[in-house]
Scaffold this active site. Structure first.
Site, mmCIF file in Angstrom:
data_model
loop_
_atom_site.group_PDB
_atom_site.id
_atom_site.type_symbol
_atom_site.label_atom_id
_atom_site.label_comp_id
_atom_site.label_asym_id
_atom_site.label_seq_id
_atom_site.Cartn_x
_atom_site.Cartn_y
_atom_site.Cartn_z
ATOM 1 N N LYS A 93 0.848 -1.187 0.000
ATOM 2 C CA LYS A 93 0.000 0.000 0.000
ATOM 3 C C LYS A 93 0.889 1.245 0.000
ATOM 4 C CE LYS A 93 -4.252 1.676 2.168
ATOM 5 N NZ LYS A 93 -5.252 1.457 3.232
ATOM 6 N N GLU A 119 -19.089 -6.677 10.611
ATOM 7 C CA GLU A 119 -20.046 -5.956 11.443
ATOM 8 C C GLU A 119 -21.047 -6.878 12.122
ATOM 9 O OE1 GLU A 119 -18.683 -3.230 8.104
ATOM 10 O OE2 GLU A 119 -19.420 -5.279 8.238
ATOM 11 N N ARG A 136 -25.324 -3.175 7.988
ATOM 12 C CA ARG A 136 -24.932 -4.544 7.654
ATOM 13 C C ARG A 136 -25.170 -5.507 8.821
ATOM 14 N NH1 ARG A 136 -19.340 -4.412 4.371
ATOM 15 N NH2 ARG A 136 -20.450 -5.928 3.105
#
Length: 635
Positions: free
Chosen positions: A282, A368, A396
């Site tokens: 990244k 979640e 969610r």
């Protein structure tokens, strides 16, 4: 002196232009694309580190596959800026996240190359699987590719899709981009497994050399082949994907574009479900982003020669910071408190808590649903869980909130950040429906603070209840009210009158209170800080409907089914004839823009409130505000 090579990126408007190039030119394209990305995002701001890590992958995918006929589904979309640049939006990239500019994530109505709209993680495999099956049913020869990060692979949805796809054997490819990061560092057993896969490269090299030797002896070859299957399971956890029915390739260097192209060309000619595991970094190509991927996940405009310079802390604390401080203070007073987050330690304000109370801090990854059920299980045993979660991410876990927490009436406190209008990230991140979907749940207490101190006291109130409770607060700073260190409970379902007026009563839920007070000065209106969406202060509603002629409700939530609807329901129950005007967010998905722009667009800033009341009362814009009162006649 060597002649300077022409800029290849300038000649690429669409992927078909990229595919006209020789493979030997692709490294130059990748270098130019990375440099363009650094310059453009440093000017405009936006998601940064993820895109830098997927430059070579993006070039290779569009080079090998016939996009947009072949479908590429990007998970979340943080890493899709290079994709947007190569698919006809290069000249617009600096408008990203700005009102009427490019969306920060793939969006189907923006480009035919954006095959699936995304904003929440872990949807790519399921969507690409659906596309592959649809193509098969329709008799269309088409490739489907899902690009998913290792952080997104921590979510159950990803494994549900892998489980299904491996069984029915679609012609699709899953690309796992492993960079050891989502927004926060990745956590959990799956992340550890991927590390084992990478460390198994030595095994792969050793295996290939050994095979060449052992094939000379047929008996030894048969024996070692059987032994390999057992050893492979111990040394290379990639067998997980193979056992799920996917042909596994990798891991390979995701920044070696020639290896990527050759591998993808082989995969393209291979039928059935395939799984390509690539390793990337990244922030690749920009040293500060490589060194601090969290800081450079999303950035404001900056000088690329200097890097992102930490701005001075705002004079006012954000609601997120108020929550983080309260959590630490509460944890010092009560050793039963635990903090739970679904991979949003930084965003939800749990960094300090995670350092001070590491044994009471749980980051469950991008899961979640599990976060909420985990909290329910803890609450069953007398622990006091606080779930820190964005409003849009709580969507969610709605079933778990109802089934696992509310039905069992368990003491779980939900600290809901980013409630209401959020801004530049657009509709996928807007928390504009939570008051509607929370207030209909039995056993829930739902609070909406109007300022920083009220947020702190509501968090404490909800924590002490021992039943399901939610404190829902917006992004950014509050009104600047001084925060009282001492924590006191607020009487449940009790509103407060903050301004006394005549004829008109404004009932404000949460953050719109300040704008309501400004509008009330012109309207000479009574203003009530409702504080509780559930239970409502029915006594104060009953009282004001006797001595006012118009009730205006205001909320940073969709009007339909929201807090104002609760007021309407009660007035209907007592058969009141008072006029009611419900103000809030519209029945549509607002596009991205600043929070201020979107509140004004919805008409719930101070000017919008005043104008909407005038229109409702049929007062002309050029008429003085004093003419509002005579319009209202006693019912």
């Amino acid at each position: 002196m060597t002649e300077k090579q022409p800029n290849l990126l300038k000649s690429i408007q669409l992927p078909k232009d990229l595919r006209r190039l020789n493979e030997s030119q692709l490294p130059q394209v990748a270098n130019e694309l990375r440099e363009f990305l650094i310059q453009s995002v440093s000017n405009s701001g936006g998601h940064f580190g993820s895109g830098l890590g997927t430059v070579e992958l993006t070039v290779a995918l569009h080079y090998v596959y016939n996009t947009p006929h072949d479908r590429i589904v990007w998970d979340v979309g943080h890493q899709a800026y290079p994709h947007k640049i190569l698919t006809g939006r290069k000249n617009q990239i600096e408008t990203i996240k700005k009102k009427e500019g490019l969306t920060p994530f793939p969006k189907r109505c923006e480009s035919e190359y954006d095959t699936f709209g995304v904003g929440h993680s872990s949807t790519s495999i399921g969507a690409a699987l659906g596309m592959a099956l649809a193509s098969k049913q329709l008799g269309v020869e088409r490739k489907s590719i899902a690009v998913i990060g290792d952080g997104a692979m921590t979510a159950g949805m990803a494994f549900e899709a892998l489980n299904h796809g491996g069984e029915i054997e679609p012609d699709m490819l899953v690309v796992l981009n492993e960079n050891e990061m989502s927004i926060s560092p990745n956590v959990g057993a799956f992340a550890r497994m991927l590390i084992k896969i990478v460390s198994g490269r030595f095994y792969n090299k050793m295996r290939e050399k050994s095979k060449r030797i052992m094939k000379r002896d047929s008996w030894l070859w048969k024996f070692m082949s059987r032994w390999e299957e057992h050893t492979k399971g111990m040394l290379i956890p990639s067998t997980l994907f193979e056992e799920l029915g996917f042909l596994y390739f990798g891991p390979i260097d995701g920044h070696d574009i020639n290896q990527l192209v050759r591998t993808l060309q082989t995969i393209k000619e291979t039928k059935g479900p395939k799984f390509l595991h690539i390793i990337t970094k990244k922030g690749k190509g920009y040293k500060p982003a490589e060194a601090d991927p969290i800081k450079y996940h999303a950035v404001s405009p900056f000088d690329p020669k200097v890097g992102v310079v930490s701005s001075k802390k705002p004079s006012l604390p954000t609601y997120t910071q108020v929550f983080g401080q309260w959590l630490c203070d509460m944890a010092r007073d009560d050793n039963k408190l635990v903090g739970i987050t679904p991979a949003m330690r930084e965003g939800s304000g749990l960094v300090e808590f995670s350092k001070l109370f590491p044994k009471r801090y749980y980051d469950v990854g991008i899961a979640e649903q599990h976060a909420v059920t985990l909290a329910a299980g803890m609450a069953c045993e007398g622990v006091k869980p606080v779930v820190a979660i964005y409003s849009s991410f709580l969507q969610r876990a709605y079933d778990q909130l109802i089934h696992d927490v509310a039905i069992q009436n368990l003491g779980v406190l939900f600290a809901i950040d980013r409630g209401g209008v959020v801004g530049p990230d657009g509709a996928t991140h807007a928390g504009n429906m939570d008051l509607s979907f929370l207030r209909c749940v039995p056993n829930m207490t739902v609070m909406a603070p109007s300022n920083e101190n009220e947020c702190r006291q509501m968090l404490y109130t909800g924590y002490t209840l021992g039943t399901p409770a939610a404190v829902r607060y917006p992004r950014g700073t509050g009104a600047g009210v001084a925060i009282q260190p001492q924590m006191k409970t607020i009487q449940i379902g009790k509103a407060e009158i903050v301004r006394k007026g005549s004829k008109i009563a404004i009932l404000a839920f949460g953050s719109p209170l300040e704008d309501a007070k400004i509008a009330a000065e012109t309207l000479d209106a009574t203003v009530i800080n409702m504080r509780f969406v559930k239970p409502l202060d029915e006594d104060i509603i009953k009282k004001i409907q006797y001595n006012h002629q118009l009730i205006v409700t205001i909320e940073d939530n969709v009007v339909k089914g929201g807090a104002g609807s609760g007021v309407n329901e009660y007035l209907n129950h007592i058969q009141s004839n008072i006029k009611v005007l419900n103000l809030g967010l519209p029945d549509c998905y607002q596009e991205h823009g600043s929070r201020e722009d979107l509140l004004a667009e919805a008409g719930i800033d101070s000017k919008g409130i005043l104008n909407q009341v005038k229109r409702f009362l049929k007062i002309k814009p050029n008429q003085s505000a004093g003419q509002v009162v005579p319009i209202l006649k006693k019912t």
